[in-house]
Design a protein around this motif. Structure first.
Motif, PDB file in Angstrom:
ATOM      1  N   VAL A  58       0.728  -1.275  -0.044  1.00  0.00           N
ATOM      2  CA  VAL A  58       0.171  -0.070  -0.044  1.00  0.00           C
ATOM      3  C   VAL A  58       1.036   1.307   0.107  1.00  0.00           C
ATOM      4  N   ALA A  59       0.427   2.217  -0.745  1.00  0.00           N
ATOM      5  CA  ALA A  59       1.213   3.630  -0.473  1.00  0.00           C
ATOM      6  C   ALA A  59       0.094   4.592  -0.033  1.00  0.00           C
ATOM      7  N   LEU A  60       0.209   5.179   1.134  1.00  0.00           N
ATOM      8  CA  LEU A  60      -0.406   6.088   1.910  1.00  0.00           C
ATOM      9  C   LEU A  60      -0.235   7.372   1.222  1.00  0.00           C
ATOM     10  N   GLY A  61      -1.267   8.341   0.827  1.00  0.00           N
ATOM     11  CA  GLY A  61      -0.962   9.636   0.439  1.00  0.00           C
ATOM     12  C   GLY A  61      -0.757  10.367   1.618  1.00  0.00           C
ATOM     13  N   ASP A  62      -0.619  11.885   1.471  1.00  0.00           N
ATOM     14  CA  ASP A  62      -0.539  12.630   2.687  1.00  0.00           C
ATOM     15  C   ASP A  62      -1.742  12.884   3.509  1.00  0.00           C
ATOM     16  N   GLY A  63      -1.681  12.842   4.701  1.00  0.00           N
ATOM     17  CA  GLY A  63      -2.509  12.562   5.841  1.00  0.00           C
ATOM     18  C   GLY A  63      -3.302  11.700   5.974  1.00  0.00           C
ATOM     19  N   GLU A  64      -2.724  10.493   5.205  1.00  0.00           N
ATOM     20  CA  GLU A  64      -3.471   9.092   5.455  1.00  0.00           C
ATOM     21  C   GLU A  64      -2.638   8.310   6.229  1.00  0.00           C
ATOM     22  N   THR A  65      -3.221   7.444   7.330  1.00  0.00           N
ATOM     23  CA  THR A  65      -2.698   6.684   8.024  1.00  0.00           C
ATOM     24  C   THR A  65      -3.145   5.675   8.423  1.00  0.00           C
ATOM     25  N   PRO A  72       1.398   3.055  14.123  1.00  0.00           N
ATOM     26  CA  PRO A  72       0.931   3.721  12.651  1.00  0.00           C
ATOM     27  C   PRO A  72       1.939   3.282  11.486  1.00  0.00           C
ATOM     28  N   VAL A  73       1.141   3.525  10.447  1.00  0.00           N
ATOM     29  CA  VAL A  73       1.783   3.137   9.238  1.00  0.00           C
ATOM     30  C   VAL A  73       1.562   4.335   8.271  1.00  0.00           C
ATOM     31  N   ARG A  74       2.420   5.021   7.725  1.00  0.00           N
ATOM     32  CA  ARG A  74       2.527   6.203   6.844  1.00  0.00           C
ATOM     33  C   ARG A  74       3.363   5.916   5.450  1.00  0.00           C
ATOM     34  N   GLY A  75       3.184   6.408   4.123  1.00  0.00           N
ATOM     35  CA  GLY A  75       3.794   5.989   3.199  1.00  0.00           C
ATOM     36  C   GLY A  75       3.794   4.848   2.542  1.00  0.00           C
ATOM     37  N   ARG A  76       4.655   4.115   2.273  1.00  0.00           N
ATOM     38  CA  ARG A  76       4.719   2.894   1.399  1.00  0.00           C
ATOM     39  C   ARG A  76       4.762   1.755   2.718  1.00  0.00           C
ATOM     40  N   HIS A  77       3.853   0.688   2.652  1.00  0.00           N
ATOM     41  CA  HIS A  77       4.259  -0.445   3.589  1.00  0.00           C
ATOM     42  C   HIS A  77       3.922  -1.751   2.790  1.00  0.00           C
ATOM     43  N   VAL A  78       4.566  -2.863   3.084  1.00  0.00           N
ATOM     44  CA  VAL A  78       4.716  -3.985   2.382  1.00  0.00           C
ATOM     45  C   VAL A  78       3.874  -4.864   3.534  1.00  0.00           C
ATOM     46  N   PHE A  79       2.682  -5.593   3.060  1.00  0.00           N
ATOM     47  CA  PHE A  79       2.291  -6.483   4.294  1.00  0.00           C
ATOM     48  C   PHE A  79       2.881  -7.852   3.779  1.00  0.00           C
TER      49      PHE A  79
END
Length: 257
Positions: A58-65, A72-79
């Motif tokens: 997932v790639a989270l945009g500005d203000g997305e968590t 907390p996860v922000r930005g890019r995260h690999v599940f």
């Protein structure tokens, strides 16, 4: 019918409805999103989602968590590569299930304020009757038997393996239903002559308590319940195997929602 049986059945019905209408039960699911190699964004969950070389990302945009495992996860995260149990991530008062069905990664967001959950009313049932509490016997297979391939077809997941058959007398004839393991208990998926008439067309499910040492079981059709797909299209449900299609009506248990 004894007061003890009736009281236990009513208590079981209350517990069943409580599970159905739970804040994060399947009535709270707002979507069933299948992931691909191309990033996709969905209305009911933050981020852009895709299948990368290392699994679900997932790639989270500005203000997305998202919150994953209490962090907390922000930005890019690999599940990563997930199984059918998967993982959950939360955001606000919602959660998203990230898992696979039939080997295909998917997302299922759950929002407690989903109108389907808020509008839910108790599921109608046939009146309980001891005529539908049947003595039976479990006949285990020497080895688990393959019933089909674990593939998603039109939102359904084909049943994988059976562990034996439950035999009982119904409408004056001996019947057998193929059973799957559910811990120490048995799980039976069946259809009957009420399917598509007064009960859900694809069939219902029934749990049978652990067999006795001699294989003795009690098949209580008063506790037959709907598959999740009877309530929402955002779930995947198993097919009853062909052998579990009874030619007689089972006028017991849950009816169409």
């Amino acid at each position: 019918m004894s007061d003890d049986y009736l009281g236990a059945w009513h208590a079981w019905r209350r517990e069943r409805e409580d599970r159905l209408s739970a804040p994060y039960g399947y009535l709270a699911i707002t979507g069933l999103h299948w992931l691909t190699a191309e990033p996709q964004r969905f209305d009911d969950v933050p981020g852009d989602w895709w299948i990368g070389e290392d699994g679900v990302e997932v790639a989270l945009g500005d203000g997305e968590t998202l919150e994953v495992g209490g962090r907390p996860v922000r930005g890019r995260h690999v599940f990563g590569v997930l199984d059918s149990t998967g993982v959950e991530a939360s955001y606000g008062d919602a959660v998203v299930e990230i898992a696979t069905r039939g080997g295909a990664p998917m997302l299922r967001p759950r929002h407690p304020d989903h109108p389907l959950r808020l509008a839910h009313r108790p599921t109608p049932t046939y009146p309980p009757s001891l005529d539908w509490v049947l003595a039976g016997r479990f006949h285990p297979y020497p080895d688990a038997v393959e019933l089909g391939v674990d593939t998603v077809v039109d939102g359904w997941v084909q049943v994988e393996q059976a562990v034996g058959e439950v035999e009982f007398t119904l409408a004056g004839e001996q019947r057998r239903l193929v059973a799957l393991a559910d811990g120490d208990a048995l799980w039976i998926l069946f259809a009957d002559a009420t399917s598509g008439v007064t009960t859900y067309g694809a069939g219902r499910q029934l749990t049978v308590a652990r067999p006795g040492p001699d294989g003795a079981v009690v098949v209580d059709f008063n506790r037959a319940i709907n598959l999740p797909c009877a309530y929402t299209s955002f779930t995947t449900c198993p097919f009853p195997p062909p052998a579990n299609r009874l030619p007689v009506p089972v006028e017991a248990g849950e009816q169409k929602p």
